[in-house]
Design an enzyme around this catalytic site. Structure first.
Site, PDB file in Angstrom:
ATOM      1  N   LYS A 109       0.869  -1.179   0.000  1.00 40.33           N
ATOM      2  CA  LYS A 109       0.000   0.000   0.000  1.00 40.33           C
ATOM      3  C   LYS A 109       0.899   1.220   0.000  1.00 40.33           C
ATOM      4  O   LYS A 109       2.002   1.173   0.542  1.00 40.33           O
ATOM      5  CB  LYS A 109      -0.845   0.013   1.287  1.00 40.33           C
ATOM      6  CG  LYS A 109      -2.051   0.911   1.218  1.00 40.33           C
ATOM      7  CD  LYS A 109      -3.241   0.182   0.648  1.00 40.33           C
ATOM      8  CE  LYS A 109      -4.447   1.084   0.521  1.00 40.33           C
ATOM      9  NZ  LYS A 109      -5.615   0.336   0.006  1.00 40.33           N
ATOM     10  N   GLY A 128     -26.911   0.673   1.145  1.00 40.37           N
ATOM     11  CA  GLY A 128     -26.054   1.307   0.148  1.00 40.37           C
ATOM     12  C   GLY A 128     -26.406   0.872  -1.259  1.00 40.37           C
ATOM     13  O   GLY A 128     -26.227  -0.286  -1.624  1.00 40.37           O
ATOM     14  N   GLY A 183     -25.057   2.148  -4.065  1.00 41.38           N
ATOM     15  CA  GLY A 183     -24.040   2.745  -4.939  1.00 41.38           C
ATOM     16  C   GLY A 183     -23.671   1.738  -6.017  1.00 41.38           C
ATOM     17  O   GLY A 183     -24.500   0.927  -6.450  1.00 41.38           O
ATOM     18  N   VAL A 210     -21.594  -0.995  -6.070  1.00 41.27           N
ATOM     19  CA  VAL A 210     -21.655  -2.413  -5.717  1.00 41.27           C
ATOM     20  C   VAL A 210     -23.090  -2.819  -5.375  1.00 41.27           C
ATOM     21  O   VAL A 210     -23.602  -3.834  -5.864  1.00 41.27           O
ATOM     22  CB  VAL A 210     -20.703  -2.720  -4.532  1.00 41.27           C
ATOM     23  CG1 VAL A 210     -20.856  -4.163  -4.078  1.00 41.27           C
ATOM     24  CG2 VAL A 210     -19.258  -2.437  -4.917  1.00 41.27           C
TER      25      VAL A 210
HETATM   26  P1  NAD Z   1     -20.378   3.976  -3.750  1.00 42.99           P
HETATM   27  O1  NAD Z   1     -19.855   5.261  -3.220  1.00 42.99           O
HETATM   28  O2  NAD Z   1     -20.697   3.854  -5.186  1.00 42.99           O
HETATM   29  O3  NAD Z   1     -21.686   3.532  -2.937  1.00 42.99           O
HETATM   30  C1  NAD Z   1     -21.839   3.688  -1.577  1.00 42.99           C
HETATM   31  C2  NAD Z   1     -23.297   4.082  -1.347  1.00 42.99           C
HETATM   32  O4  NAD Z   1     -23.568   4.054   0.041  1.00 42.99           O
HETATM   33  C3  NAD Z   1     -23.639   5.497  -1.848  1.00 42.99           C
HETATM   34  O5  NAD Z   1     -24.749   5.432  -2.697  1.00 42.99           O
HETATM   35  C4  NAD Z   1     -23.938   6.261  -0.557  1.00 42.99           C
HETATM   36  O6  NAD Z   1     -24.931   7.258  -0.735  1.00 42.99           O
HETATM   37  C5  NAD Z   1     -24.420   5.148   0.345  1.00 42.99           C
HETATM   38  N1  NAD Z   1     -24.338   5.411   1.779  1.00 42.99           N
HETATM   39  C6  NAD Z   1     -23.390   6.072   2.463  1.00 42.99           C
HETATM   40  N2  NAD Z   1     -23.695   6.083   3.773  1.00 42.99           N
HETATM   41  C7  NAD Z   1     -24.838   5.389   3.908  1.00 42.99           C
HETATM   42  C8  NAD Z   1     -25.665   5.056   5.022  1.00 42.99           C
HETATM   43  N3  NAD Z   1     -25.339   5.430   6.257  1.00 42.99           N
HETATM   44  N4  NAD Z   1     -26.788   4.351   4.793  1.00 42.99           N
HETATM   45  C9  NAD Z   1     -27.133   3.961   3.537  1.00 42.99           C
HETATM   46  N5  NAD Z   1     -26.392   4.256   2.461  1.00 42.99           N
HETATM   47  C10 NAD Z   1     -25.268   4.973   2.649  1.00 42.99           C
HETATM   48  O7  NAD Z   1     -19.286   2.876  -3.303  1.00 42.99           O
HETATM   49  P2  NAD Z   1     -19.127   1.399  -3.861  1.00 42.99           P
HETATM   50  O8  NAD Z   1     -18.042   1.396  -4.863  1.00 42.99           O
HETATM   51  O9  NAD Z   1     -20.451   0.826  -4.179  1.00 42.99           O
HETATM   52  O10 NAD Z   1     -18.542   0.677  -2.566  1.00 42.99           O
HETATM   53  C11 NAD Z   1     -19.364   0.298  -1.492  1.00 42.99           C
HETATM   54  C12 NAD Z   1     -18.523  -0.378  -0.423  1.00 42.99           C
HETATM   55  O11 NAD Z   1     -17.858  -1.499  -0.976  1.00 42.99           O
HETATM   56  C13 NAD Z   1     -17.427   0.506   0.158  1.00 42.99           C
HETATM   57  O12 NAD Z   1     -17.255   0.151   1.515  1.00 42.99           O
HETATM   58  C14 NAD Z   1     -16.199   0.095  -0.642  1.00 42.99           C
HETATM   59  O13 NAD Z   1     -15.000   0.332   0.084  1.00 42.99           O
HETATM   60  C15 NAD Z   1     -16.452  -1.389  -0.796  1.00 42.99           C
HETATM   61  N6  NAD Z   1     -15.768  -1.993  -1.927  1.00 42.99           N
HETATM   62  C16 NAD Z   1     -16.048  -1.570  -3.194  1.00 42.99           C
HETATM   63  C17 NAD Z   1     -15.424  -2.168  -4.279  1.00 42.99           C
HETATM   64  C18 NAD Z   1     -15.741  -1.757  -5.675  1.00 42.99           C
HETATM   65  O14 NAD Z   1     -15.401  -2.490  -6.607  1.00 42.99           O
HETATM   66  N7  NAD Z   1     -16.398  -0.635  -5.901  1.00 42.99           N
HETATM   67  C19 NAD Z   1     -14.491  -3.207  -4.071  1.00 42.99           C
HETATM   68  C20 NAD Z   1     -14.231  -3.646  -2.762  1.00 42.99           C
HETATM   69  C21 NAD Z   1     -14.891  -3.016  -1.701  1.00 42.99           C
END
Ligand code: NAD
Length: 343
Positions: A80, A177, A179, A181
């Site tokens: 990292k 969430g 978003g 994922v």
């Molecule tokens: P993203 O930012 O696209 O989505 C996160 C969503 O969570 C957003 O829509 C946000 O409005 C919502 N949110 C935030 N706080 C909230 C709450 N208190 N209650 C309900 N919703 C809430 O992020 P993502 O890329 O979808 O990632 C989601 C999680 O997965 C993160 O923890 C990220 O670290 C983890 N992750 C993502 C990936 C990836 O490929 N994107 C890979 C490994 C881990």
């Protein structure tokens, strides 16, 4: 001397403190392990309260990547890097090119990618100085579909262990969430016949998923206390804690969010209550699988196929937990250590 003791205790191979005052660059490159392959892990751009705090974070996060990459069965070690500073700065090219030069100086022992505070555009600057960078624009692309597919497979494996079948037909799954994922996951779960209840602080995002899948929408903390079978955290970390655990009525927690347990003892508490927990870094390894695919020259389908294996990995973790009478988060670490020991 104390610092060397810490490195020995945590198992790091190399930590480089880098500086280029002419461009205001301060960085740390932490290579935890190259036993299984080059150390891969993103660059975090963050204003830490102290240098000490930044180094501690680099050590902790790089070790986490070794475990994540090992469990995912990839030809990758863990590393990292950290850039200390204001991640909103407009002066990015000089900073990220300086970073790229230091990454290059490690000769491929460390491969970087995006993380908190950085973007694919920043990685393009890094790429001007080194080829040891992944997650570039126009390459492997958005990792979320692969991450979501891996989470879906983790949900299936958990269902199999709990109810004796992969089938999610008629099971109620709550997703926190909507978003990147959460949305792709909701689609796969919906296609598998699950009933969905979703929440997002951004109501438009929840509405979009609801329109696509027929999911019911709830607001705020209600998501924790619903009558459901599976809870899938796909937003923030630390959401499995003293305040939420007593409210959970589900039998399974399996989601994509990083660092779901606020503290390790909360994993013990889930186990004590008979809630099956698919460890986060095993379930969400699709993200790193996607990045690895870019390094290894895979096409998108091959990355998805590799994420399929998360099903077997999760079952292996459950087997270790059962046979050694330990919580599943600890069993995931044992599985990683086993692979490292065999290397
Ligand atoms: P993203 O930012 O696209 O989505 C996160 C969503 O969570 C957003 O829509 C946000 O409005 C919502 N949110 C935030 N706080 C909230 C709450 N208190 N209650 C309900 N919703 C809430 O992020 P993502 O890329 O979808 O990632 C989601 C999680 O997965 C993160 O923890 C990220 O670290 C983890 N992750 C993502 C990936 C990836 O490929 N994107 C890979 C490994 C881990």
């Amino acid at each position: 001397m104390k610092r060397f003791d810490t490195l020995a205790e945590m198992g790091h191979e190399e930590v480089v403190v880098c500086s280029d005052p002419s461009v205001g660059y301060r960085g740390i490159l932490a290579v935890h392990s190259t036993k299984l392959g080059p150390a891969l892990g993103g660059t975090r751009f963050w204003q830490y309260a102290s240098d000490e705090e930044a180094i501690t974070d680099a050590l902790r996060l790089s070790r986490g990547m070794t475990y994540k990459n090992a469990v995912a069965g990839l030809h990758l070690g863990g590393g990292k890097s950290i850039i200390i500073g204001d991640n909103k700065t407009k002066d990015r090219e000089r900073i990220f090119r300086a970073h790229g030069r230091f990454v290059e100086s490690l000769g491929g022992r460390y491969i970087t990618a995006e993380d908190v505070g950085t973007s694919t555009k920043d990685m393009d600057y890094v790429h001007m100085e080194t080829s040891h960078v992944a997650g570039l624009a126009g390459k492997s692309g958005d990792p979320s579909p692969v991450t979501a597919h891996g989470v879906f497979r983790a949900v299936q494996a958990s269902a199999n262990r709990r109810w004796g079948s992969d089938s999610l037909e008629g099971k109620t799954v709550t997703i926190q969430g909507c978003g990147s994922v959460g949305t792709y996951l909701a689609k796969e779960l919906h296609e598998a016949g699950a009933k969905l209840i979703v929440s997002d602080i951004d109501s438009a995002k929840a509405a979009r998923v609801s329109k696509m899948t027929g999911a019911k929408i709830v607001e705020g903390d209600v998501i924790y206390s619903l009558d459901a079978d599976i809870f899938s955290p796909c937003a923030l970390g630390g959401i499995i804690n003293d305040s939420t655990i007593p409210r959970l009525k589900v039998q399974i927690v399996a989601g994509g969010a990083n660092n779901q347990l606020l503290e390790e003892r909360h994993g013990d508490e889930l186990q004590r209550r008979g809630i099956l927990y698919a460890p986060d870094y095993v379930a969400n390894a699709g993200g790193v699988i996607n990045v690895y695919g870019e390094v290894a020259g895979w096409d998108a389908q091959r990355a998805l196929d590799k994420a399929d294996d998360i099903y077997d990995t999760v079952l292996k973790v459950f087997d270790i937990a059962e046979s050694q009478h330990i919580p599943t988060y600890e069993a995931a670490d044992r599985l990683a250590e086993q692979r490292l020991a065999e290397a």
